[in-house]
Scaffold this motif. Sequence first.
Motif, PDB file in Angstrom:
ATOM      1  N   GLY A 155      22.792  22.326  32.701  1.00  0.00           N
ATOM      2  CA  GLY A 155      22.205  21.843  34.038  1.00  0.00           C
ATOM      3  C   GLY A 155      21.088  22.519  34.395  1.00  0.00           C
ATOM      4  O   GLY A 155      19.833  22.185  34.441  1.00  0.00           O
ATOM      5  N   PRO A 156      21.206  23.898  34.864  1.00  0.00           N
ATOM      6  CA  PRO A 156      20.193  24.609  35.194  1.00  0.00           C
ATOM      7  C   PRO A 156      19.193  24.942  34.214  1.00  0.00           C
ATOM      8  O   PRO A 156      18.126  25.489  34.632  1.00  0.00           O
ATOM      9  N   VAL A 157      19.641  24.940  33.128  1.00  0.00           N
ATOM     10  CA  VAL A 157      18.595  25.246  31.814  1.00  0.00           C
ATOM     11  C   VAL A 157      17.331  24.093  31.705  1.00  0.00           C
ATOM     12  O   VAL A 157      16.426  24.549  31.331  1.00  0.00           O
ATOM     13  N   THR A 158      17.566  23.039  31.833  1.00  0.00           N
ATOM     14  CA  THR A 158      16.840  21.760  31.647  1.00  0.00           C
ATOM     15  C   THR A 158      16.234  21.278  32.826  1.00  0.00           C
ATOM     16  O   THR A 158      16.815  21.655  33.950  1.00  0.00           O
ATOM     17  N   ARG A 159      15.204  20.371  32.655  1.00  0.00           N
ATOM     18  CA  ARG A 159      14.649  19.691  33.696  1.00  0.00           C
ATOM     19  C   ARG A 159      14.460  18.418  33.541  1.00  0.00           C
ATOM     20  O   ARG A 159      14.605  17.667  34.460  1.00  0.00           O
ATOM     21  N   SER A 160      14.434  17.655  32.373  1.00  0.00           N
ATOM     22  CA  SER A 160      14.211  15.974  32.157  1.00  0.00           C
ATOM     23  C   SER A 160      15.387  15.561  31.636  1.00  0.00           C
ATOM     24  O   SER A 160      15.520  14.444  31.403  1.00  0.00           O
ATOM     25  N   VAL A 204      25.027  20.017  39.915  1.00  0.00           N
ATOM     26  CA  VAL A 204      24.264  21.149  38.932  1.00  0.00           C
ATOM     27  C   VAL A 204      22.974  20.738  38.552  1.00  0.00           C
ATOM     28  O   VAL A 204      22.094  21.417  38.065  1.00  0.00           O
ATOM     29  N   SER A 205      23.053  19.436  38.032  1.00  0.00           N
ATOM     30  CA  SER A 205      22.035  19.105  37.077  1.00  0.00           C
ATOM     31  C   SER A 205      20.728  18.229  37.801  1.00  0.00           C
ATOM     32  O   SER A 205      19.739  18.169  37.389  1.00  0.00           O
ATOM     33  N   GLY A 206      20.981  18.319  39.394  1.00  0.00           N
ATOM     34  CA  GLY A 206      19.980  17.575  39.978  1.00  0.00           C
ATOM     35  C   GLY A 206      19.981  15.921  39.892  1.00  0.00           C
ATOM     36  O   GLY A 206      18.982  15.322  40.178  1.00  0.00           O
ATOM     37  N   GLY A 207      21.055  15.514  39.773  1.00  0.00           N
ATOM     38  CA  GLY A 207      21.042  14.153  39.553  1.00  0.00           C
ATOM     39  C   GLY A 207      20.688  13.541  38.149  1.00  0.00           C
ATOM     40  O   GLY A 207      20.544  12.482  37.745  1.00  0.00           O
ATOM     41  N   ARG A 208      21.113  14.428  36.978  1.00  0.00           N
ATOM     42  CA  ARG A 208      20.791  14.017  35.779  1.00  0.00           C
ATOM     43  C   ARG A 208      22.076  13.638  35.067  1.00  0.00           C
ATOM     44  O   ARG A 208      22.083  13.779  33.668  1.00  0.00           O
ATOM     45  N   PRO A 262      31.093  15.775  48.472  1.00  0.00           N
ATOM     46  CA  PRO A 262      30.352  15.035  48.750  1.00  0.00           C
ATOM     47  C   PRO A 262      29.649  13.918  47.868  1.00  0.00           C
ATOM     48  O   PRO A 262      29.967  14.273  46.648  1.00  0.00           O
ATOM     49  N   ARG A 263      29.391  12.942  48.214  1.00  0.00           N
ATOM     50  CA  ARG A 263      28.845  12.015  47.473  1.00  0.00           C
ATOM     51  C   ARG A 263      27.685  12.480  46.266  1.00  0.00           C
ATOM     52  O   ARG A 263      26.811  13.122  46.674  1.00  0.00           O
ATOM     53  N   PRO A 264      27.779  12.089  44.928  1.00  0.00           N
ATOM     54  CA  PRO A 264      27.069  12.949  44.184  1.00  0.00           C
ATOM     55  C   PRO A 264      25.381  12.281  44.580  1.00  0.00           C
ATOM     56  O   PRO A 264      25.028  11.364  45.044  1.00  0.00           O
ATOM     57  N   PRO A 265      24.545  13.198  43.913  1.00  0.00           N
ATOM     58  CA  PRO A 265      23.180  12.789  44.300  1.00  0.00           C
ATOM     59  C   PRO A 265      22.632  11.478  43.821  1.00  0.00           C
ATOM     60  O   PRO A 265      21.623  10.879  44.652  1.00  0.00           O
ATOM     61  N   GLN A 266      23.124  10.933  42.725  1.00  0.00           N
ATOM     62  CA  GLN A 266      23.020   9.659  42.116  1.00  0.00           C
ATOM     63  C   GLN A 266      23.777   8.602  43.050  1.00  0.00           C
ATOM     64  O   GLN A 266      23.442   7.281  42.815  1.00  0.00           O
ATOM     65  N   GLY A 267      24.678   8.886  43.853  1.00  0.00           N
ATOM     66  CA  GLY A 267      25.337   7.977  44.634  1.00  0.00           C
ATOM     67  C   GLY A 267      26.400   7.332  43.474  1.00  0.00           C
ATOM     68  O   GLY A 267      27.779   7.686  43.715  1.00  0.00           O
ATOM     69  N   ARG A 295       6.483   7.732  20.136  1.00  0.00           N
ATOM     70  CA  ARG A 295       5.631   7.856  21.360  1.00  0.00           C
ATOM     71  C   ARG A 295       4.252   7.315  21.202  1.00  0.00           C
ATOM     72  O   ARG A 295       3.556   6.760  22.221  1.00  0.00           O
ATOM     73  N   ARG A 296       3.761   7.472  20.134  1.00  0.00           N
ATOM     74  CA  ARG A 296       2.144   7.308  19.853  1.00  0.00           C
ATOM     75  C   ARG A 296       2.091   5.545  19.908  1.00  0.00           C
ATOM     76  O   ARG A 296       1.406   5.266  20.478  1.00  0.00           O
ATOM     77  N   ARG A 297       3.335   5.100  19.499  1.00  0.00           N
ATOM     78  CA  ARG A 297       3.231   3.692  19.288  1.00  0.00           C
ATOM     79  C   ARG A 297       3.712   3.094  20.709  1.00  0.00           C
ATOM     80  O   ARG A 297       3.641   1.842  20.614  1.00  0.00           O
ATOM     81  N   GLY A 298       3.795   3.818  21.692  1.00  0.00           N
ATOM     82  CA  GLY A 298       4.195   3.323  22.777  1.00  0.00           C
ATOM     83  C   GLY A 298       5.952   2.823  23.201  1.00  0.00           C
ATOM     84  O   GLY A 298       6.064   1.873  23.803  1.00  0.00           O
ATOM     85  N   LEU A 299       6.487   3.133  22.157  1.00  0.00           N
ATOM     86  CA  LEU A 299       8.038   2.675  22.130  1.00  0.00           C
ATOM     87  C   LEU A 299       9.202   3.342  22.798  1.00  0.00           C
ATOM     88  O   LEU A 299      10.231   2.653  23.006  1.00  0.00           O
ATOM     89  N   LEU A 300       8.728   4.403  23.289  1.00  0.00           N
ATOM     90  CA  LEU A 300       9.598   5.232  24.212  1.00  0.00           C
ATOM     91  C   LEU A 300       9.030   5.365  25.719  1.00  0.00           C
ATOM     92  O   LEU A 300       8.055   5.549  25.981  1.00  0.00           O
ATOM     93  N   ALA A 301      10.290   5.371  26.473  1.00  0.00           N
ATOM     94  CA  ALA A 301      10.006   5.493  27.866  1.00  0.00           C
ATOM     95  C   ALA A 301       9.540   6.915  28.156  1.00  0.00           C
ATOM     96  O   ALA A 301       9.926   7.984  27.336  1.00  0.00           O
ATOM     97  N   PRO A 302       8.716   7.350  29.168  1.00  0.00           N
ATOM     98  CA  PRO A 302       8.353   8.646  29.504  1.00  0.00           C
ATOM     99  C   PRO A 302       9.304   9.792  29.830  1.00  0.00           C
ATOM    100  O   PRO A 302      10.365   9.051  30.268  1.00  0.00           O
ATOM    101  N   THR A 303       9.377  10.943  29.572  1.00  0.00           N
ATOM    102  CA  THR A 303      10.283  11.860  30.030  1.00  0.00           C
ATOM    103  C   THR A 303       9.581  12.436  31.392  1.00  0.00           C
ATOM    104  O   THR A 303       8.462  13.086  31.315  1.00  0.00           O
ATOM    105  N   THR A 304      10.516  12.418  32.449  1.00  0.00           N
ATOM    106  CA  THR A 304       9.781  12.965  33.772  1.00  0.00           C
ATOM    107  C   THR A 304      10.610  13.956  34.335  1.00  0.00           C
ATOM    108  O   THR A 304      11.794  13.848  34.294  1.00  0.00           O
ATOM    109  N   PRO A 305      10.188  15.307  34.588  1.00  0.00           N
ATOM    110  CA  PRO A 305      10.903  16.142  34.914  1.00  0.00           C
ATOM    111  C   PRO A 305      11.539  15.867  36.414  1.00  0.00           C
ATOM    112  O   PRO A 305      10.868  15.360  37.089  1.00  0.00           O
ATOM    113  N   ASP A 306      12.906  16.005  36.338  1.00  0.00           N
ATOM    114  CA  ASP A 306      13.606  15.956  37.728  1.00  0.00           C
ATOM    115  C   ASP A 306      13.698  14.356  38.028  1.00  0.00           C
ATOM    116  O   ASP A 306      14.431  14.203  39.177  1.00  0.00           O
ATOM    117  N   ALA A 307      13.524  13.588  37.198  1.00  0.00           N
ATOM    118  CA  ALA A 307      13.976  12.094  37.291  1.00  0.00           C
ATOM    119  C   ALA A 307      15.730  12.261  37.184  1.00  0.00           C
ATOM    120  O   ALA A 307      15.951  12.917  36.479  1.00  0.00           O
TER     121      ALA A 307
END
Length: 401
Positions: free
Chosen positions: A102-107, A134-138, A222-227, A360-372
């Motif tokens: 969890g704390p090691v990664t961002r996306s 721990v993972s910030g909702g991931r 408490p309720r988790p960050p993602q609910g 990814r060049r073909r546009g087939l993958l969703a973007p990876t977003t830090p902290d999403a």
Amino acid sequence: MSTPPAHDGPLGHGLLLLELDGAGSHPAAWRVSRTAPASLLAPEHLRGAVLAAESAGFHAVTFSDPGLPDPDHPHPDHPHPDPLGPDAAARLNALQRAAFAGPVTRSLALIPEVDTVYTEPFHISTQLASLDYVSGGRAGWLVAASPSAADAAAVGRDTARGERLSREAADSIEVSRRLWDSWEDDAVIRDVPTGRYLDVDKLHYIDAETGSYSVKGPSIIPRPPQGQLPVLAPAGLLPPEAVAAGAADALLVSAPTPELLAAELGATRAGLAAGGTGPALIAELDVVLDSRGQAAAERLDRLNGHAAWQSRRARFVGTAAELTELLAEVLAWADGVRLHPAVLETDLEELSRLVLPELRRRGLLAPTTPDATFREQLGLARPASRYAAVTAGTTAPGREN
């Protein structure tokens, strides 16, 4: 593969998930890995693996948790483990590995496999909620339901199989979801003048009575960050009525061969169509790639010379370019694909260098977003607590897309 039917899945672009299982998904992977067997349990190995997956552009990683060996009902990922392999005797808990990452990664979304039958939902829900913090909702939950007599004996209860196994898995998910909702989002008030840390009116008894569990609640954290954490389950594990009611946010779909994956995905989606918008569908695929001048088939023959790899998933054996074409076809049917590399470090290197960049060049993958959050990756809104809605005199929302 034939032309896929139009469908209203939750995602506009595909997700790629990677299984991080020891030295690899093949039971003999440790024999050819560049990582010393004794180092597979070291934190440096796990840190390196999750960072490599994140750098490559994967959206999520999963952590297998085979449990105790049972020759009569083996784990589906390791039906015939290498008896000399370190993974056959030593495996760190999946949830603890995910928490470390969890704390090691961002996306990366972090999805441990956690059994629903021989672990009480009160403990499952709190541990997974802690992972979400721990993972910030991931965090996600890969549902397992062990039919193993050894797992049952370890906790001193009888073995569950068949319909009972499916029902207990669904009941465990339902109780866990209710426990996540048992704290309203603003239950922690930290009112220093009055000395009140909690607003007790915003903690709720869940009074869950199912065929398997009787739980009063509320949760102890408490309720988790993602609910609600996203729940992934193998297709066919849960009763159809539970899936229709929103028990799972994604179903893992397997087929005997890559050529049959499209048909299986289509049949699974057709079975869900009557219920409106259903869970995401994620295809399962074993992967062996050409690497460093060695053909994939030769690599697999060498591995199978030590131990047979008899998983229940479709298997791709070939070049990175061929895999790219297959994934492009599968992602026309599926919302995502979970890859199981035969040898993690070897196949991940080829995936990172040749496969993901082209997809990814073909546009087939969703973007990876830090902290999403993982829910955001799946295109799911954050739901309100069902108990908060009842308190306010409104209808509680269910699974939202």
